[in-house]
Write a protein that holds these residues in place. Structure first.
Motif, PDB file in Angstrom:
ATOM      1  N   GLY A  33       0.778  -1.228   0.000  1.00  0.00           N
ATOM      2  CA  GLY A  33       0.000   0.000   0.000  1.00  0.00           C
ATOM      3  C   GLY A  33       0.810   1.278   0.000  1.00  0.00           C
ATOM      4  N   GLU A  34       2.137   1.173  -0.072  1.00  0.00           N
ATOM      5  CA  GLU A  34       2.957   2.390  -0.092  1.00  0.00           C
ATOM      6  C   GLU A  34       2.831   3.114  -1.436  1.00  0.00           C
ATOM      7  N   PHE A  35       3.065   4.425  -1.398  1.00  0.00           N
ATOM      8  CA  PHE A  35       3.093   5.288  -2.588  1.00  0.00           C
ATOM      9  C   PHE A  35       4.424   6.032  -2.499  1.00  0.00           C
ATOM     10  N   THR A  36       5.460   5.403  -3.044  1.00  0.00           N
ATOM     11  CA  THR A  36       6.841   5.769  -2.754  1.00  0.00           C
ATOM     12  C   THR A  36       7.565   6.298  -3.987  1.00  0.00           C
ATOM     13  N   THR A  37       8.373   7.327  -3.781  1.00  0.00           N
ATOM     14  CA  THR A  37       9.199   7.886  -4.840  1.00  0.00           C
ATOM     15  C   THR A  37      10.668   7.651  -4.537  1.00  0.00           C
ATOM     16  N   VAL A  38      11.387   7.145  -5.538  1.00  0.00           N
ATOM     17  CA  VAL A  38      12.844   7.041  -5.467  1.00  0.00           C
ATOM     18  C   VAL A  38      13.404   8.161  -6.348  1.00  0.00           C
ATOM     19  N   PHE A  39      14.196   9.038  -5.759  1.00  0.00           N
ATOM     20  CA  PHE A  39      14.704  10.158  -6.544  1.00  0.00           C
ATOM     21  C   PHE A  39      16.202  10.322  -6.331  1.00  0.00           C
ATOM     22  N   GLY A  40      16.827  11.017  -7.279  1.00  0.00           N
ATOM     23  CA  GLY A  40      18.262  11.247  -7.228  1.00  0.00           C
ATOM     24  C   GLY A  40      18.746  11.662  -8.596  1.00  0.00           C
ATOM     25  N   PRO A  41      19.980  12.103  -8.721  1.00  0.00           N
ATOM     26  CA  PRO A  41      20.504  12.559 -10.014  1.00  0.00           C
ATOM     27  C   PRO A  41      20.616  11.426 -11.021  1.00  0.00           C
ATOM     28  N   SER A  42      20.748  11.794 -12.287  1.00  0.00           N
ATOM     29  CA  SER A  42      20.948  10.791 -13.336  1.00  0.00           C
ATOM     30  C   SER A  42      22.196   9.972 -13.022  1.00  0.00           C
TER      31      SER A  42
END
Length: 228
Positions: A33-42
């Motif tokens: 049920g998580e709504f998760t974003t993985v972010f970071g530079p290219s």
């Protein structure tokens, strides 16, 4: 146990002097049920991480468990079965089959997962297309749809088989901000109503605004993990 658990996951490409460490010891748990974003530079390892989670690649070291099954010990056919039945994929380039209509693109995905056709399959396809706002456009081919409509087809295709997990790699990259928000609202609605787990890889600040959990990755390592 968590829906997904990664322990000490490393991924190295190449050999010797040309080795590239894409992931450098990832420890991660994701609950249903998580709504998760993985972010970071290219080049930080976001796509590699999603490929590991989606059974599209295998780690050089470490363990990955999905629904308590250890992925590294499974055969290629068993991994394909997990992808087909349990994981939906949404790509920035849509990856629709151009000669098929919106209905047929989604129907094809469900038939692959369910292994059957018939009235029940067709009804489910019409229902999911209506749910993502494409009622009346079911029989248009991708070339006859806007970018936002194509991405809605891609969302419907990912969700029609009722996956426990949806992986979305830069799903709004080719959309304007208004359309991107509309597509995100569709996914958030599915998350709330069906408790489908979403993991996004993105640079888009709009997705980050919607996320309930934000995981930052740099140089193949998790450097931040914030729940909201």
């Amino acid at each position: 146990m968590a829906l997904l658990e990664m322990s000490g996951v490393r991924k190295v490409y190449g050999q010797g002097a040309v080795e590239v460490s894409a992931l450098r010891g990832i420890d991660l748990k994701v609950e249903k049920g998580e709504f998760t974003t993985v972010f970071g530079p290219s080049g930080s390892g976001k796509t590699t991480l999603l490929n590991m989670i989606g059974c599209l690649d295998v780690p050089t070291e470490g363990k990955i468990f999905f629904k308590e099954r250890e992925l590294e010990v499974l055969s290629a056919n068993e991994l394909a079965g997990i992808r087909r039945h349990n994981i939906g994929f949404i790509f920035q380039s849509y990856n629709l089959i151009p000669v098929l209509t919106a209905f047929e693109n989604v129907q094809f995905a469900l038939r692959l997962a369910a292994g059957k056709g018939g009235k029940d399959v067709d009804e489910k396809v019409y229902s999911i297309l209506a749910a993502v706002g494409l009622k009346g456009l079911e029989h248009r081919k991708p070339g006859e749809l806007s970018g936002g409509q194509k991405q809605r087809v891609a969302v419907a295709r990912a969700l029609v088989k009722d996956p426990g997990l949806v992986l979305a790699d830069e799903p709004t990259a080719n959309l304007d901000s208004k359309t991107g928000k509309e597509v995100l609202e569709v996914m958030l609605k599915m998350n709330r109503e069906l408790h489908t787990t979403f993991i996004f890889s993105t640079h888009d600040p709009t997705i980050m605004e919607y996320a309930k959990r934000m995981i930052e990755i740099k140089d193949g390592m998790i450097t931040g993990d914030e729940k909201r």
